[in-house]
Scaffold this motif. Structure first.
Motif, PDB file in Angstrom:
ATOM      1  N   PHE A  77     -59.174  -1.589 -63.822  1.00 58.37           N
ATOM      2  CA  PHE A  77     -58.114  -0.687 -63.395  1.00 58.37           C
ATOM      3  C   PHE A  77     -57.950   0.411 -64.425  1.00 58.37           C
ATOM      4  CE2 PHE A  77     -56.356  -4.434 -61.008  1.00 58.37           C
ATOM      5  CZ  PHE A  77     -56.587  -3.884 -59.769  1.00 58.37           C
ATOM      6  N   PRO A  78     -57.942   1.683 -64.040  1.00 55.40           N
ATOM      7  CA  PRO A  78     -57.791   2.764 -65.006  1.00 55.40           C
ATOM      8  C   PRO A  78     -56.366   2.847 -65.530  1.00 55.40           C
ATOM      9  CG  PRO A  78     -57.783   3.657 -62.786  1.00 55.40           C
ATOM     10  CD  PRO A  78     -58.102   2.177 -62.659  1.00 55.40           C
ATOM     11  N   LEU A  79     -56.234   3.406 -66.721  1.00 61.13           N
ATOM     12  CA  LEU A  79     -54.933   3.598 -67.338  1.00 61.13           C
ATOM     13  C   LEU A  79     -54.762   5.050 -67.718  1.00 61.13           C
ATOM     14  CD1 LEU A  79     -55.015   0.504 -69.695  1.00 61.13           C
ATOM     15  CD2 LEU A  79     -53.677   0.743 -67.609  1.00 61.13           C
ATOM     16  N   ASN A  81     -51.701  -5.223 -62.127  1.00 53.41           N
ATOM     17  CA  ASN A  81     -51.514  -4.907 -63.544  1.00 53.41           C
ATOM     18  C   ASN A  81     -50.364  -3.937 -63.723  1.00 53.41           C
ATOM     19  OD1 ASN A  81     -53.697  -6.415 -64.520  1.00 53.41           O
ATOM     20  ND2 ASN A  81     -55.122  -4.773 -64.031  1.00 53.41           N
ATOM     21  N   ASN A  82     -49.569  -4.168 -64.738  1.00 53.55           N
ATOM     22  CA  ASN A  82     -48.520  -3.232 -65.118  1.00 53.55           C
ATOM     23  C   ASN A  82     -48.451  -3.138 -66.633  1.00 53.55           C
ATOM     24  OD1 ASN A  82     -46.949  -2.157 -62.749  1.00 53.55           O
ATOM     25  ND2 ASN A  82     -46.826  -4.351 -62.293  1.00 53.55           N
ATOM     26  N   ILE A  83     -47.978  -1.999 -67.113  1.00 53.22           N
ATOM     27  CA  ILE A  83     -47.693  -1.820 -68.529  1.00 53.22           C
ATOM     28  C   ILE A  83     -46.248  -1.357 -68.651  1.00 53.22           C
ATOM     29  CG2 ILE A  83     -48.245  -0.537 -70.623  1.00 53.22           C
ATOM     30  CD1 ILE A  83     -51.097  -0.396 -69.767  1.00 53.22           C
ATOM     31  N   THR A  84     -45.524  -1.990 -69.551  1.00 49.78           N
ATOM     32  CA  THR A  84     -44.118  -1.656 -69.758  1.00 49.78           C
ATOM     33  C   THR A  84     -43.888  -1.273 -71.211  1.00 49.78           C
ATOM     34  OG1 THR A  84     -43.408  -3.901 -70.342  1.00 49.78           O
ATOM     35  CG2 THR A  84     -43.505  -3.353 -67.998  1.00 49.78           C
ATOM     36  N   LYS A  85     -42.819  -0.541 -71.441  1.00 54.42           N
ATOM     37  CA  LYS A  85     -42.440  -0.150 -72.803  1.00 54.42           C
ATOM     38  C   LYS A  85     -41.069  -0.744 -73.117  1.00 54.42           C
ATOM     39  CE  LYS A  85     -43.286   3.989 -74.421  1.00 54.42           C
ATOM     40  NZ  LYS A  85     -43.208   5.464 -74.651  1.00 54.42           N
ATOM     41  N   SER A  86     -40.960  -1.355 -74.277  1.00 58.25           N
ATOM     42  CA  SER A  86     -39.697  -1.965 -74.671  1.00 58.25           C
ATOM     43  C   SER A  86     -38.616  -0.902 -74.888  1.00 58.25           C
ATOM     44  CB  SER A  86     -39.874  -2.784 -75.950  1.00 58.25           C
ATOM     45  OG  SER A  86     -40.210  -1.936 -77.029  1.00 58.25           O
ATOM     46  N   ILE A  87     -37.368  -1.320 -74.699  1.00 56.41           N
ATOM     47  CA  ILE A  87     -36.214  -0.438 -74.907  1.00 56.41           C
ATOM     48  C   ILE A  87     -35.311  -1.105 -75.937  1.00 56.41           C
ATOM     49  CG2 ILE A  87     -34.357   0.855 -73.782  1.00 56.41           C
ATOM     50  CD1 ILE A  87     -35.790   0.450 -71.129  1.00 56.41           C
ATOM     51  N   TRP A 115     -35.142  -5.612 -72.727  1.00 57.06           N
ATOM     52  CA  TRP A 115     -35.328  -4.636 -71.659  1.00 57.06           C
ATOM     53  C   TRP A 115     -36.666  -3.910 -71.801  1.00 57.06           C
ATOM     54  CZ3 TRP A 115     -32.470  -3.480 -67.354  1.00 57.06           C
ATOM     55  CH2 TRP A 115     -31.210  -4.069 -67.260  1.00 57.06           C
ATOM     56  N   TYR A 116     -37.275  -3.605 -70.640  1.00 59.64           N
ATOM     57  CA  TYR A 116     -38.529  -2.855 -70.600  1.00 59.64           C
ATOM     58  C   TYR A 116     -38.486  -1.859 -69.442  1.00 59.64           C
ATOM     59  CZ  TYR A 116     -40.350  -6.613 -73.565  1.00 59.64           C
ATOM     60  OH  TYR A 116     -40.548  -7.501 -74.584  1.00 59.64           O
ATOM     61  N   GLY A 117     -39.090  -0.710 -69.651  1.00 59.70           N
ATOM     62  CA  GLY A 117     -39.284   0.264 -68.587  1.00 59.70           C
ATOM     63  C   GLY A 117     -40.745   0.263 -68.174  1.00 59.70           C
ATOM     64  N   PHE A 118     -41.000   0.314 -66.874  1.00 65.65           N
ATOM     65  CA  PHE A 118     -42.371   0.286 -66.372  1.00 65.65           C
ATOM     66  C   PHE A 118     -43.018   1.651 -66.520  1.00 65.65           C
ATOM     67  CE2 PHE A 118     -41.063  -3.727 -64.925  1.00 65.65           C
ATOM     68  CZ  PHE A 118     -42.182  -4.437 -64.502  1.00 65.65           C
ATOM     69  N   MET A 119     -44.242   1.653 -67.020  1.00 66.66           N
ATOM     70  CA  MET A 119     -45.010   2.872 -67.217  1.00 66.66           C
ATOM     71  C   MET A 119     -45.889   3.127 -65.995  1.00 66.66           C
ATOM     72  SD  MET A 119     -44.259   3.937 -70.386  1.00 66.66           S
ATOM     73  CE  MET A 119     -42.612   3.670 -69.732  1.00 66.66           C
ATOM     74  N   GLY A 120     -45.363   3.852 -65.019  1.00 66.31           N
ATOM     75  CA  GLY A 120     -46.111   4.117 -63.799  1.00 66.31           C
ATOM     76  C   GLY A 120     -46.207   2.870 -62.929  1.00 66.31           C
ATOM     77  N   GLY A 121     -47.251   2.837 -62.084  1.00 66.05           N
ATOM     78  CA  GLY A 121     -47.428   1.721 -61.167  1.00 66.05           C
ATOM     79  C   GLY A 121     -47.344   2.175 -59.728  1.00 66.05           C
ATOM     80  N   PRO A 151     -41.561  -2.253 -60.009  1.00 64.98           N
ATOM     81  CA  PRO A 151     -40.187  -2.059 -60.493  1.00 64.98           C
ATOM     82  C   PRO A 151     -40.123  -0.860 -61.430  1.00 64.98           C
ATOM     83  CG  PRO A 151     -40.957  -4.323 -60.834  1.00 64.98           C
ATOM     84  CD  PRO A 151     -42.155  -3.509 -60.488  1.00 64.98           C
ATOM     85  N   ASP A 152     -38.923  -0.407 -61.694  1.00 62.22           N
ATOM     86  CA  ASP A 152     -38.710   0.645 -62.686  1.00 62.22           C
ATOM     87  C   ASP A 152     -38.314   0.062 -64.038  1.00 62.22           C
ATOM     88  OD1 ASP A 152     -39.107   2.984 -60.972  1.00 62.22           O
ATOM     89  OD2 ASP A 152     -37.291   2.296 -59.953  1.00 62.22           O
ATOM     90  N   TYR A 153     -37.576  -1.051 -63.995  1.00 61.93           N
ATOM     91  CA  TYR A 153     -37.126  -1.711 -65.217  1.00 61.93           C
ATOM     92  C   TYR A 153     -37.145  -3.218 -65.007  1.00 61.93           C
ATOM     93  CZ  TYR A 153     -35.119   2.828 -66.558  1.00 61.93           C
ATOM     94  OH  TYR A 153     -34.950   4.152 -66.879  1.00 61.93           O
ATOM     95  N   MET A 154     -37.173  -3.932 -66.129  1.00 60.80           N
ATOM     96  CA  MET A 154     -36.957  -5.375 -66.076  1.00 60.80           C
ATOM     97  C   MET A 154     -36.243  -5.803 -67.347  1.00 60.80           C
ATOM     98  SD  MET A 154     -40.637  -7.168 -66.919  1.00 60.80           S
ATOM     99  CE  MET A 154     -41.295  -7.170 -68.604  1.00 60.80           C
ATOM    100  N   VAL A 155     -35.519  -6.909 -67.237  1.00 63.90           N
ATOM    101  CA  VAL A 155     -34.878  -7.503 -68.399  1.00 63.90           C
ATOM    102  C   VAL A 155     -35.218  -8.990 -68.387  1.00 63.90           C
ATOM    103  CG1 VAL A 155     -32.701  -7.859 -67.138  1.00 63.90           C
ATOM    104  CG2 VAL A 155     -32.719  -7.872 -69.643  1.00 63.90           C
ATOM    105  N   SER A 156     -35.605  -9.511 -69.545  1.00 69.01           N
ATOM    106  CA  SER A 156     -35.986 -10.922 -69.634  1.00 69.01           C
ATOM    107  C   SER A 156     -35.057 -11.650 -70.592  1.00 69.01           C
ATOM    108  CB  SER A 156     -37.438 -11.059 -70.092  1.00 69.01           C
ATOM    109  OG  SER A 156     -37.614 -10.486 -71.379  1.00 69.01           O
ATOM    110  N   GLU A 157     -34.691 -12.862 -70.213  1.00 68.60           N
ATOM    111  CA  GLU A 157     -33.930 -13.759 -71.072  1.00 68.60           C
ATOM    112  C   GLU A 157     -34.771 -14.992 -71.320  1.00 68.60           C
ATOM    113  OE1 GLU A 157     -29.582 -14.235 -70.623  1.00 68.60           O
ATOM    114  OE2 GLU A 157     -29.828 -13.106 -68.764  1.00 68.60           O
TER     115      GLU A 157
END
Length: 242
Positions: free
Chosen positions: A11-13, A112-118, A168-174, A179-185
């Motif tokens: 998959f290209p990035l 595949n997804n790539i997310t960035k931490s917030i 918290w993470y924001g999704f980088m494209g897709g 999703p646009d965001y996710m939060v994990s506990e």
């Protein structure tokens, strides 16, 4: 598995800007064909063995999704920045045939997804005893309003409890369904989920601190900001993690 699973699945990035004090989290979800779970897991085991025998340096966490349809498994890996994608993964290349022969024949779908931490919304330190992760995903229709609400509620939680509750993470494209965001506990055990259920919700704490009127305003903004949200519990598989 950082970039090695991206290489396998081809998959290209697209490179995107980096931000100080953040990290990238790669996520790959495999939906496994009905009746193929045992073969798939054995294939992942073969991959891990091959990768380590070839002195691979990447690390990853392997997860089983607890709820929902089908057999779904996840692989997550951290990257400090996008530049790590430029590094040659010789071990991953050497083991690609293992993935093609023993993993992919049992996969119905891979995403595949790539997310960035917030960091400004998140707990400062990652848990070291994680066995379970409760992940809530959000599709957002008003990003500015969403940011305002999360910032306000996370700040209140931090003031009351010493830090926010999740990461918290924001999704980088897709794709359009990403999703646009996710939060994990994170949790060390299933019993810890029972203890967590006894806590007040973030909005309940916000209401206690700021009063009914302010809480109602924030709730109305949330309803306008969020298109939909959903959540899953993921269980860590230590044997298939690296």
């Amino acid at each position: 598995m950082k970039k090695l699973l991206m290489i396998i699945l081809m998959f290209p990035l697209v490179a995107m800007s980096q931000e100080a004090e953040t990290h990238l989290l790669t996520l790959t979800e495999f939906t496994v064909k009905q009746g193929h779970a045992a073969q798939f897991l054995d294939g992942v085991k073969k991959w891990k063995t091959c990768y380590n025998e070839n002195e691979g340096t990447d690390s990853w966490s392997f997860w089983s999704r607890v709820q929902g349809e089908s057999n779904v498994y996840g692989v997550s890996g951290d990257m400090a920045n996008w530049a790590e994608m430029d590094k040659e993964d010789e071990a991953g290349n050497a083991c690609r045939i293992v993935a093609m022969n023993f993993i992919m024949p049992h996969v119905e779908k891979a995403v595949n997804n790539i997310t960035k931490s917030i960091p400004k919304w998140s707990k400062a330190n990652m848990s070291t005893d994680t066995e379970l992760v409760w992940v809530t995903y959000f599709k957002v229709k008003d990003g500015a309003l969403f940011n305002e609400v999360v910032k306000e509620v996370s700040g209140t939680l931090a003031a009351e409890e010493g830090e926010p509750r999740g990461y918290w993470y924001g999704f980088m494209g897709g794709g359009p369904e990403a999703p646009d965001y996710m939060v994990s506990e994170t949790f060390p055990s299933y019993a810890a989920l029972d203890e967590d259920d006894k806590k007040d919700s973030p909005f309940a704490i916000y209401k206690k601190v700021h009063g009914d009127k302010k809480a109602k305003e924030m709730s109305d903004k949330w309803m306008k900001a969020v298109d939909k949200g959903w959540s899953y519990l993921w269980e860590l598989n230590q044997d298939l993690s690296n």
